[in-house]
Scaffold this motif. Structure first.
Motif, mmCIF file in Angstrom:
data_model
loop_
_atom_site.group_PDB
_atom_site.id
_atom_site.type_symbol
_atom_site.label_atom_id
_atom_site.label_comp_id
_atom_site.label_asym_id
_atom_site.label_seq_id
_atom_site.Cartn_x
_atom_site.Cartn_y
_atom_site.Cartn_z
ATOM 1 N N VAL A 29 0.907 -1.075 -0.032
ATOM 2 C CA VAL A 29 -0.083 0.024 0.130
ATOM 3 C C VAL A 29 0.834 1.220 -0.099
ATOM 4 O O VAL A 29 0.646 2.065 -0.704
ATOM 5 C CB VAL A 29 -0.917 -0.016 1.300
ATOM 6 C CG1 VAL A 29 -1.742 1.290 1.486
ATOM 7 C CG2 VAL A 29 -2.266 -1.031 0.726
ATOM 8 N N THR A 30 1.861 1.346 0.851
ATOM 9 C CA THR A 30 2.895 2.424 0.741
ATOM 10 C C THR A 30 3.426 2.660 -0.602
ATOM 11 O O THR A 30 3.635 3.900 -1.145
ATOM 12 C CB THR A 30 3.865 2.315 1.699
ATOM 13 O OG1 THR A 30 4.687 1.227 1.696
ATOM 14 C CG2 THR A 30 3.271 2.287 3.185
ATOM 15 N N PHE A 33 0.427 3.645 -3.235
ATOM 16 C CA PHE A 33 -0.009 5.118 -3.135
ATOM 17 C C PHE A 33 1.310 6.101 -2.989
ATOM 18 O O PHE A 33 1.059 7.371 -3.042
ATOM 19 C CB PHE A 33 -0.689 5.132 -2.118
ATOM 20 C CG PHE A 33 -2.060 4.733 -2.331
ATOM 21 C CD1 PHE A 33 -3.140 5.211 -2.907
ATOM 22 C CD2 PHE A 33 -2.245 3.209 -2.100
ATOM 23 C CE1 PHE A 33 -4.494 4.571 -3.432
ATOM 24 C CE2 PHE A 33 -3.665 2.636 -2.420
ATOM 25 C CZ PHE A 33 -4.614 3.251 -2.857
ATOM 26 N N ILE A 35 3.263 6.597 -0.159
ATOM 27 C CA ILE A 35 2.735 7.235 1.123
ATOM 28 C C ILE A 35 3.710 6.739 2.116
ATOM 29 O O ILE A 35 4.475 5.842 2.039
ATOM 30 C CB ILE A 35 1.331 7.206 1.513
ATOM 31 C CG1 ILE A 35 0.649 5.723 1.474
ATOM 32 C CG2 ILE A 35 0.517 8.011 0.609
ATOM 33 C CD1 ILE A 35 -0.661 5.311 1.781
ATOM 34 N N LEU A 40 -5.308 4.883 4.568
ATOM 35 C CA LEU A 40 -6.030 5.808 3.678
ATOM 36 C C LEU A 40 -7.299 6.584 4.564
ATOM 37 O O LEU A 40 -7.735 5.780 5.251
ATOM 38 C CB LEU A 40 -6.738 4.767 2.258
ATOM 39 C CG LEU A 40 -5.679 4.000 1.328
ATOM 40 C CD1 LEU A 40 -6.733 3.410 0.369
ATOM 41 C CD2 LEU A 40 -4.499 5.123 1.045
ATOM 42 N N CYS A 62 -3.138 9.185 2.078
ATOM 43 C CA CYS A 62 -3.701 9.534 0.990
ATOM 44 C C CYS A 62 -5.285 9.580 1.377
ATOM 45 O O CYS A 62 -5.863 8.577 1.886
ATOM 46 C CB CYS A 62 -3.344 8.343 -0.027
ATOM 47 S SG CYS A 62 -4.465 8.957 -1.628
ATOM 48 N N PRO A 91 0.192 12.611 -3.094
ATOM 49 C CA PRO A 91 -1.045 11.910 -3.444
ATOM 50 C C PRO A 91 -2.191 12.348 -2.913
ATOM 51 O O PRO A 91 -2.489 12.548 -1.520
ATOM 52 C CB PRO A 91 -0.531 10.517 -3.193
ATOM 53 C CG PRO A 91 0.396 10.488 -2.051
ATOM 54 C CD PRO A 91 1.189 11.616 -2.261
ATOM 55 N N GLY A 93 -7.177 11.475 -3.992
ATOM 56 C CA GLY A 93 -7.817 10.958 -4.764
ATOM 57 C C GLY A 93 -9.297 11.098 -4.922
ATOM 58 O O GLY A 93 -9.430 12.390 -4.086
ATOM 59 N N PHE A 122 -5.896 8.553 -8.019
ATOM 60 C CA PHE A 122 -6.259 7.523 -7.323
ATOM 61 C C PHE A 122 -7.714 7.739 -7.016
ATOM 62 O O PHE A 122 -8.279 8.787 -7.108
ATOM 63 C CB PHE A 122 -5.792 7.378 -5.791
ATOM 64 C CG PHE A 122 -4.155 7.078 -5.850
ATOM 65 C CD1 PHE A 122 -3.743 5.958 -6.420
ATOM 66 C CD2 PHE A 122 -3.268 8.343 -5.560
ATOM 67 C CE1 PHE A 122 -2.330 5.705 -6.244
ATOM 68 C CE2 PHE A 122 -1.960 8.134 -5.673
ATOM 69 C CZ PHE A 122 -1.576 6.810 -5.940
ATOM 70 N N GLU A 124 -11.288 5.921 -5.091
ATOM 71 C CA GLU A 124 -11.787 4.933 -4.076
ATOM 72 C C GLU A 124 -13.389 4.752 -4.597
ATOM 73 O O GLU A 124 -13.947 5.745 -4.592
ATOM 74 C CB GLU A 124 -11.826 5.348 -2.811
ATOM 75 C CG GLU A 124 -12.369 4.691 -1.876
ATOM 76 C CD GLU A 124 -12.529 5.189 -0.411
ATOM 77 O OE1 GLU A 124 -11.936 4.644 0.641
ATOM 78 O OE2 GLU A 124 -12.883 6.336 -0.181
ATOM 79 N N LYS A 143 -5.198 4.506 -10.439
ATOM 80 C CA LYS A 143 -5.332 3.294 -9.613
ATOM 81 C C LYS A 143 -6.641 3.400 -9.009
ATOM 82 O O LYS A 143 -7.058 4.272 -8.388
ATOM 83 C CB LYS A 143 -4.306 3.466 -8.644
ATOM 84 C CG LYS A 143 -2.718 3.399 -9.379
ATOM 85 C CD LYS A 143 -2.433 2.355 -10.338
ATOM 86 C CE LYS A 143 -0.925 2.158 -10.738
ATOM 87 N NZ LYS A 143 -0.683 1.186 -11.821
#
Length: 348
Positions: A29-30, A33, A35, A40, A62, A91, A93, A122, A124, A143
């Motif tokens: 995940v890091t 993204f 981060i 998140l 993020c 970053p 989203g 990004f 979600e 993404k």
């Protein structure tokens, strides 16, 4: 190696550039993204504004602007551009909830078209299968993390080609699904069955929860309720003070009669909704108490009693109003303390 995944905990001594502590974990995940911390800040209806999302970016995580908060596409475009400016290259989203009552038909397509046009890095998604929109998003290099309330939906999303999934347990604020499986069980089951990056949410309120999620096999966590008391959340201080006063027992479930279960703050409005549901009332009778506009007014005025407001059981850890960066620093400190405790439990 934690939970069979690459979640390395480096030496925590010293600091990085500009006094920033070194990254505590490196996970998928890091890396996905870009981060510092595998966290998140999930979309929050009406509340996840550019200022909040940019604060998340600068804190090393993020966040996601909530598209459904903007009735006009032009306003969403302005929000995206403001967030990009405030984030200064870090970053961020956009959250797209595809529940029919929030974003319908052409509106959903228009939102995704705007996201592609603005080259948002990004997205979600939640509420429905995002498959129809994935080809355009992937072609633009965007993404996608898809948020679901059960592992079976995560497996479907993985098969459709999303980049990551977030599985939320029964403790979460908002929509925990109909099965009501807890986060610990969801995390371990999902980790065993999925091959793409996995985040878990629901009841995540401290850095110790992050360590536990990684130990269970996740690559990171999604946090919503714990961040509601951040200074960058524009909601009235009286609402935030109510959250600070609340404990883990002060949420309740509504809308199961509509097969759209929601975990919300226990109050006068939710008691009315539960009473109406017992009487067999339909959506028309419930709407005056559950509509998004009623919720937005509650955030504006601070009168938290008159609306159904999504809150998870991790409200127990919302203990003060402070900048989001300060909450994240505490999150990291708690994670370090949890790791130190585990190390102390190891036989010498």
């Amino acid at each position: 190696m934690i939970g069979g995944r690459d979640a390395r905990a480096p030496d925590t001594g010293g600091t990085g550039s500009a006094g920033v502590p070194p990254a505590l974990f490196t996970t998928r995940v890091t890396e996905l993204f870009g981060i510092r911390l595998p966290v998140l800040a999930g979309g929050l209806q009406w509340l996840a504004t550019p200022d909040y999302v940019a604060a998340a970016a600068h804190a090393g995580i993020c966040g996601f602007i909530t598209a459904a908060s903007y009735e006009d596409i032009a306003d969403l475009k302005s929000a995206i551009r403001r967030c990009r400016e405030l984030s200064e290259g870090k970053p961020f989203g956009v959250n797209v909830s595809m529940l029919p009552k929030l974003v319908q038909g052409e509106r959903t397509q228009a939102v995704f078209d705007l996201i592609v046009e603005e080259n948002v890095p990004f997205v979600e998604t939640s509420g429905r299968n995002p498959a129809p929109y994935l080809p355009a998003l992937k072609a633009a290099g965007i993404k996608v993390v898809h948020k679901v309330p059960a592992v079976k939906y995560a497996l479907k999303a993985q098969a459709e080609g999303v980049d990551a999934v977030a599985v939320v347990g029964a403790e979460c604020g908002g929509h925990p699904g109909m099965e009501m499986v807890g986060t610990f069980v969801q995390a371990n089951v999902a980790a065993a069955k999925l091959s793409i990056p996995l985040l878990v949410g629901g009841g995540i309120g401290t850095g110790a929860h992050l360590v536990a999620a990684l130990a269970l096999g996740a690559d990171g966590v999604v946090v919503g309720t714990r961040f509601l008391v951040a200074e960058e959340i524009w909601a009235h201080a009286d609402y935030k003070q109510r959250l600070i006063a609340a404990d883990e027992t002060e949420t309740t479930l509504i809308l199961s009669s509509l097969r759209n279960t929601a975990r919300v703050l226990r109050n006068e409005a939710t008691a009315t909704v539960q009473s109406l549901e017992k009487e067999g009332a339909g959506i028309e009778a419930l709407m005056p108490h559950i509509s998004g506009k009623v919720g937005r007014e509650a955030y504006r005025t601070g009168d938290w009693t008159k609306a159904a407001l999504s809150v998870g059981q991790s409200v127990a850890f919302a203990d003060r109003i402070e900048p989001l960066a300060a909450i994240i620093r505490r999150f990291e400190d708690e994670a370090r303390a949890a790791l130190a405790r585990l190390k102390g439990l190891s036989p010498s």
